[in-house]
Structure formats: C-alpha cells, structure tokens
Scaffold this active site. Structure first.
Site, short mmCIF file in Angstrom:
data_model
loop_
_atom_site.label_atom_id
_atom_site.label_comp_id
_atom_site.label_asym_id
_atom_site.label_seq_id
_atom_site.Cartn_x
_atom_site.Cartn_y
_atom_site.Cartn_z
N ASP A 252 0.73 -1.34 0.05
CA ASP A 252 0.21 -0.06 0.00
C ASP A 252 0.85 1.25 0.00
O ASP A 252 2.08 1.30 0.24
CB ASP A 252 -0.93 0.20 1.07
CG ASP A 252 -0.12 0.02 2.51
OD1 ASP A 252 0.85 -1.14 2.56
OD2 ASP A 252 -0.36 0.76 3.27
N GLU A 253 0.41 2.40 -0.24
CA GLU A 253 0.74 3.85 -0.37
C GLU A 253 2.10 3.61 -0.53
O GLU A 253 3.02 4.45 -0.05
CB GLU A 253 0.78 4.06 1.14
CG GLU A 253 -0.88 4.47 1.66
CD GLU A 253 -0.83 4.77 3.08
OE1 GLU A 253 -1.93 5.59 3.17
OE2 GLU A 253 -0.08 4.43 4.00
N ALA A 254 2.63 3.14 -1.96
CA ALA A 254 3.97 3.27 -2.53
C ALA A 254 4.00 4.34 -3.38
O ALA A 254 3.72 4.25 -4.64
CB ALA A 254 4.41 1.91 -3.11
#
Length: 482
Positions: A252-254
């Site tokens: 996530d949230e890369a």
C-alpha cells in the site's frame, strides 16, 4: 436470554428446567460436525459439549464460559448449535509505529480467543521501525528498530521481537486456535529497512529511521536485482517462524517519486515492456508473491497496491481503500476469483476516534455486493501512529473489535448487540481491559474529538512528504499525458 458474544446461530432454551452447579461437563468429538462448528446441550443432570475438532470444542468452551458468568449457580436448560459465517476473523496490531511487549500482546490474544477470532495479523515493519530479528541482516534491528523521536517530541522509540519471542507468541496463539500472519511491508513503508541497508533504495544514500508520519517517498528500488536477493533471503528466514499459510506483503501507499528518476527502475520498465510505474510495482510484487507461493504461502495485499493490472500468483486482497479507483481494483480481482478480506477504512479501522467511527457504524459495516461470493472474512486493524500505550490501544480496540467479531460469526442487530455488550463488559473487567464506554458519542462531543485527533495527526505528519506527493502525481500525469 443468554448474553453471549458472538451470539450463537441457534439457541433453544427451556427456562422451566435448570442445571445446578457444580456443573458436570462432558466433551465429545463427533464426525458429524464441521471444523469450527459445535453444540452445547444443558440438561438437569449434565452439560455436553460436542464438536468435530479440538478447535470446535475450544469455541464451545468459550461460549460455556460466558454462560457460567451469567448463571454461576443455576443454568437454564438449553440446546445451542453454532458455527461461524466466515473462515477468516481477524485483528491487526501495528507494533512498528509503537512497540508493545509480548505480555501486552498475549493479553489481546486472550481476548481474541474469547471472541472466537482466528487470525492475528502482526504488522512488524514500517518507515518508523523494524521489529523482527534477523540473523542474516542484523542491522535491521541494530539500526532499524530505533528512532530518535516522533515529530520532535524528544522521546526515543525502540524495541524488537527476538526469534524466541516470536516462537513463543506463535505457540501461545496456536494453543488458542489463532494463526499469526506476519506483515513485511514493501515496496513502500520500508524506510527502516533502507535506513539499515541503504543499497535497498534507488539512490543508496544514508538515511535515518523516519520520525514523522505520512506517506514516505522512500520505496525500495524495483530495478536492482540486489533488492530481490535481499527479500528472498529475508522472507525465507521469516517464513520459518510462522507456520500460517498466509503472509502479508503490504504493497500500500507506495509513492513512486524515486522510481521516476531511477535509471534501474526505468530500465526495468523498458526491459519488461511495462506501461508505467504502477505496472513496475505489479511486476515487483509478482516476483515476491511467486517466491512465497513456491514456499507454500499465500500472499495478502492491500487493495490500493493493485493499480497495475499485471499481477500474477496466488494472493488475497485486503480491502481498505474505499475510493472509486481502489474499489475497482479489488472488484476486478474478485471477478478473477480472488478472495477478499473486508477491512474498510471508514468502518473497521480502530485507530480513529469514536466520533468518526462509532460502534454502531462498525457493527453496520456491510461488504460490497461484488465481494459476496469471494468474501473470506473481516479484519479490524489498529494502526498505532497515535497510540503510544497498551491502555490507549485497548481503548481504541474495544468494543469495536467485539462488534467485528460478531459480524464474522453471526451478525444480529445493533440493539441486541449493545444489550449483550453491557453484560460482556463484566468479562472484560476480569481481564483488566481498558475499553471505551463512550463508543457512541453525541454529535458535538464526537466532532470535538475528531478535530482534536486530526490536529494531532497533522502535527505529526511530514509536510515535506505531503508536498512531494502532490508534485509526484503531477509529474506522473505529465509523463504519461494523463
């Protein structure tokens, strides 16, 4: 009425007859029962617990424990038949932002067992700390497990779990029929790993463990073979500690700011005929997924990791991001037959104030209809950016986790649940749980709490990263003419 949580599927009581203490209890294994199903029959002479497995009998005992709390001397005769709605019933604890001791974790495991939850998702790595011992890469804990402070508060945070700690907690969970899912987050949320081993980043520059929160631009390099070699060796070491078939890889949230300027990442895009950085993440994650598949594990990924459509391998989608695009990614994978874990941000995230996520909202959480056929179960995560003590963790967790547990076992109605919860609090008191009592606050009080929370959260967030996120989105739009 028996005030049981989660409430059993079928309860047929005869209040005209009772069974008196001391209760004579017989336990019977019968092949007629499925894995987690059980029954309890109370007659004037005896009490019989039946199940097809030791796991089922364990759940029968947990139900009977609550019955005894309610009727310590004379229990009404009753016949209970019970089984869960979903095979996956989970709780996630983030021990990376703030460290909790093995004893504090075991206490939560005891409550999980009482609630018949069966998966403990253990978030062990982050930008702000690495919490799992590695013999191969010792610097992960020598440097990665320590940060100097949090948002300038001057208070050092450190701690990690030795392999002995992990084996002990895994065994403790197994005795309570709970499996432990480790999470090693990548390619984002990996700042502590890159602080320990700078070669993992695109630039190779020295950096410190993150002190602020927010979405960091520091993601591991997806273009260098040394990154894969590192994670293949590390994951092999970690997998040996966790017998559970599931392994969480995050995803996530890369933020891909560094990938835009990294010659290795851009070369990987060209060599593998990828469209963009989103497909590069899918390519990167697919290699990791396949590796753990070869070791007998099924991966779990957060749904916002799935923007690139070129994912392959055996993995489960954990749904948390509820906006249109990220919902579409999860629906797309569900249509391919992938299983879904329901963990929506606005309903089941435990770290937000009760004014934003009151108990009644958690209890009414309903999975998308597109997930109905492939829904594996539900999980309530507790992220700990703003949770520094176990007392605060418990306040945020209970009773919302109790609501999640009932929804995965046998959902009823919020009035019935609230009535039974008032009785269940007596059991929580025996465990010295610091649960919330203002779980459905008034409108005004709730809004005040939400404002206070976000003021604190904004103060701890990295303003630099927030600005960079906007610039990165703009650059990607310009590069691909979006």
């Amino acid at each position: 009425m028996f005030n049981i949580i989660p409430y059993p599927k079928e309860v047929k009581a005869d209040n005209s007859r009772t069974c008196s203490a001391p209760y004579i209890v017989n336990k019977v294994i019968s092949p007629r029962y499925e894995n987690e199903a059980y029954s309890i029959r109370v007659t004037p002479d005896e009490i019989v617990l039946k199940a097809g497995t030791e796991k089922g009998l364990f759940y029968a005992e947990k139900t009977f424990l609550q019955m005894k709390k309610q009727y310590p001397d004379n229990m009404p005769c009753v016949h209970i038949k019970d089984a869960p709605d979903y095979p996956y019933r989970g709780y996630m604890l983030d021990c990376a932002r703030h460290f909790f001791t093995p004893a504090e974790i075991k206490k939560q495991i005891d409550i999980m067992a009482l609630l018949k939850l069966n998966y403990f998702h253990w978030h062990l790595t982050e930008d702000q700390g690495w919490r799992i011992e590695s013999d191969i890469y010792p610097n992960l804990t020598v440097k990665g497990s320590k940060r100097k402070q949090t948002a300038g508060d001057g208070k050092p945070v450190e701690g990690y779990y030795t392999k002995a700690d992990i084996k002990d907690i895994v065994a403790y969970c197994a005795e309570r029929h709970i499996e432990v899912i480790p999470e090693i987050d990548l390619p984002g949320h990996s700042g502590a790993a890159m602080a320990a081993y700078p070669f993992l980043s695109c630039t190779g520059k020295e950096m410190e463990v993150e002190e602020y929160y927010g979405v960091s631009p520091h993601v591991v390099c997806a273009g260098k073979e040394t990154t894969y070699e590192f994670y293949f060796r590390l994951l092999t070491e970690v997998m040996e500690l966790f017998p559970c078939k599931y392994f969480h890889l995050g995803g996530d949230e890369a933020m891909k700011a560094n990938w835009l300027d990294c010659p290795d990442c851009q070369n990987a895009i060209k060599e593998n005929n990828l469209k963009d950085e989103e497909e590069l993440q899918a390519h990167f994650m697919t290699r990791i997924i396949r590796f753990i598949n070869e070791n007998g594990k099924t991966a779990i990924l957060w749904n916002d990791a799935l923007a690139g459509g070129n994912f392959e391998g055996d993995f489960v989608v954990q749904y948390w991001q509820q906006n249109r695009k990220n919902s579409e990614y999860a629906i797309r994978e569900a249509q391919k037959g992938r299983k879904i874990i329901w963990s929506p941000f606005f309903d089941l995230y435990l770290d937000y104030p009760y004014g934003m996520t009151p108990l009644k909202k958690t209890y009414k959480s309903t999975p998308l209809p597109e997930f109905r056929d492939g829904l594996l179960g539900m999980e309530a995560p507790l992220w700990t950016e703003h949770v520094e003590t176990i007392e605060k963790a418990e306040y945020q967790t209970y009773p919302r986790l109790i609501a999640c547990a009932e929804k995965t076992w046998n959902e009823r109605d919020i009035r019935s649940f609230t009535f039974r919860l008032n009785q269940f609090e007596r059991i929580l008191d025996t465990y010295a749980v610091h649960y919330a009592k203002d779980y459905n606050p008034s409108f005004v009080k709730g809004k005040i709490n939400v404002v206070k929370f976000f003021r604190t959260a904004f103060g701890r967030a990295s303003k630099e990263y927030m600005k960079l996120a906007g610039k990165t989105r703009k650059r990607i739009k310009e590069k691909y003419k979006l």
